[in-house]
Design an enzyme around this catalytic site. Structure first.
Site, short mmCIF file in Angstrom:
data_model
loop_
_atom_site.label_atom_id
_atom_site.label_comp_id
_atom_site.label_asym_id
_atom_site.label_seq_id
_atom_site.Cartn_x
_atom_site.Cartn_y
_atom_site.Cartn_z
N HIS A 65 0.82 -1.22 0.00
CA HIS A 65 0.00 0.00 0.00
C HIS A 65 0.86 1.27 0.00
O HIS A 65 0.50 2.26 -0.63
CB HIS A 65 -0.98 -0.01 1.18
N THR A 97 -11.51 -4.20 -4.01
CA THR A 97 -10.44 -3.36 -3.48
C THR A 97 -10.97 -2.49 -2.35
O THR A 97 -12.16 -2.17 -2.32
CB THR A 97 -9.77 -2.52 -4.59
N PRO A 99 -11.31 0.98 -0.81
CA PRO A 99 -11.12 2.40 -1.13
C PRO A 99 -10.29 3.07 -0.04
O PRO A 99 -10.53 2.85 1.15
CB PRO A 99 -12.56 2.95 -1.16
N GLY A 197 -9.33 -8.01 5.31
CA GLY A 197 -8.31 -7.45 6.20
C GLY A 197 -7.94 -8.49 7.26
O GLY A 197 -8.60 -9.53 7.38
N GLU A 227 -11.11 -17.54 8.63
CA GLU A 227 -9.69 -17.71 8.28
C GLU A 227 -8.86 -18.09 9.50
O GLU A 227 -7.79 -18.66 9.39
CB GLU A 227 -9.13 -16.40 7.69
#
Ligand code: 5GP
Length: 363
Positions: A65, A97, A99, A197, A227
């Site tokens: 990023h 994606t 923002p 995330g 996850e």
């Protein structure tokens, strides 16, 4: 592998910043190194490394990023990522994606997304359909590739729809801002919301108001779910009845039962799960159980750049690991049409594409 490339495919779980070509990432990092913004030698080995735990993957995203979050770069990577998927015969891509806002460079969540759209508009080597039908003239499948050439050969066609991701580090207000932006950008190909995330950050309840609002407004929702082991969160997520979920690695009996009875489609990312060690070995991957139970599943890449994979490789891996033949692979790819978030006309076109391919590919 060649056959897997030639088959039409549907990609429903691809993160923009996870799908950047290594060569592009290195080129941009080198450029920033020359300008003194970063120390290139510090980041080069991080970019080149291929095996990373889930924790290391999120550290890498923070680095990516820093390197990619400016409008010009976002436009460039969008263009390249879509071209790469189209080259391997992905005929429908849902690209997701987060923002991003960065006041120091005049970036708002909206201007970030405009840079993404600019990337879609600048693609010339393939034919990109990203505006929902009814907003422009749709191209019937029979006309595809006719008189539409690049360098003397027929252009490939790809449908692209966008999902806006909420990062688990965000607040309720920031998540709501993303949902409102998605609603404003519906005419521009935004079809839904993703929650992603680092799974050990944030609380489900923080995002719930934004996700409920999105659902009420008719946006489609997909959640990164299970996850890491977190029974309470997994159960709440399944109770929310999202339109799809991603991963589903750390489910227990009770959650499998709930998932199967709800028939929520699961986006399966084999290489990602193995590389990040969320699943210890491919032979015990839940793909097998869900496939045998005829539960709706779709193979996806997750982060083709970060995990050095392609969607064709994911199909090839499924074929070798689970002993699937061409017919089974083709059916797997084709049934994914049922789980896309785009409007019905696109589904019809995709069904036609798979019908034509079925005859051509001898399956
Ligand atoms: P971006 O949204 O910046 O285009 O793509 C990168 C972001 O996607 C990461 O910062 C992270 O929030 C999300 N992401 C990418 N891969 C994964 C994954 O495997 N699991 C989760 N939970 N999030 C991911």
């Amino acid at each position: 592998m060649e056959w897997c490339v030639s088959m039409p495919k549907i990609e429903l779980h691809a993160h923009l910043n996870g799908s950047i070509r290594d060569s592009t990432l290195l080129e941009i990092a080198r450029g920033l190194g020359e300008k003194g913004v970063i120390v290139f030698s510090d980041v080069e080995h991080v970019i080149r490394k291929s095996d990373r735990t889930l924790h290391e993957v999120f550290k890498l995203f923070d680095l990516i990023h820093v390197i990619t979050t400016d409008h010009k770069t976002v436009t460039r990577i969008t263009k390249e990522v879509v071209e790469d998927f189209a080259y391997e015969n992905v005929v429908y891509l849902e690209l997701r994606t987060t923002p991003k806002k960065n006041d120091s460079i005049g970036m708002s969540k909206r201007s970030y997304m405009e840079a993404v759209l600019e990337g879609l508009r600048t693609i010339t080597v393939v034919d990109v359909d990203f505006v929902p039908h009814g907003m422009n003239v749709s191209i019937p499948v029979t006309n595809m590739n006719v008189d539409n050439t690049f360098n003397g050969t027929s252009k490939k066609k790809i449908y692209v729809r966008l999902l806006l991701s909420i990062d688990r580090r965000e607040s309720t207000e920031a998540a709501l801002e993303t949902v409102k932006l998605a609603l404003e950008m519906r005419d521009l190909g935004v079809v839904g919301i993703d929650l992603s995330g680092n799974p050990i950050m944030g609380q489900w309840n923080t995002f719930l108001p934004a996700l409920e609002f999105a659902k009420e407004q008719g946006l489609q929702i997909t959640l990164h779910c299970g996850e890491v082991p977190n029974k309470k969160e997994i159960q709440s997520m399944l109770g929310f009845l999202p339109h799809r979920i991603g991963h589903a690695c750390c489910f227990e009996e009770e959650e499998w039962r709930k998932l199967k009875s709800s028939e929520i489609p699961v986006e399966i990312c084999l290489t990602s799960n193995i590389r990040t060690e969320t699943i210890s070995s491919i032979d015990i991957h839940h793909f097998v159980d869900l496939y045998n139970a005829k539960h709706p599943i779709v193979l996806c890449t997750d982060d083709s750049g970060v995990f050095s994979t392609t969607l064709s490789q994911e199909y090839h891996l499924a074929a070798s690991a689970f002993d699937l033949g061409k017919r089974e692979l083709f059916q797997l790819a084709k049934t994914a049409v049922n789980f896309i978030f785009a409007e019905g006309e696109v589904k019809q076109d995709l069904e036609d594409i798979f019908c034509l391919a079925e005859n051509k590919l001898d399956v």
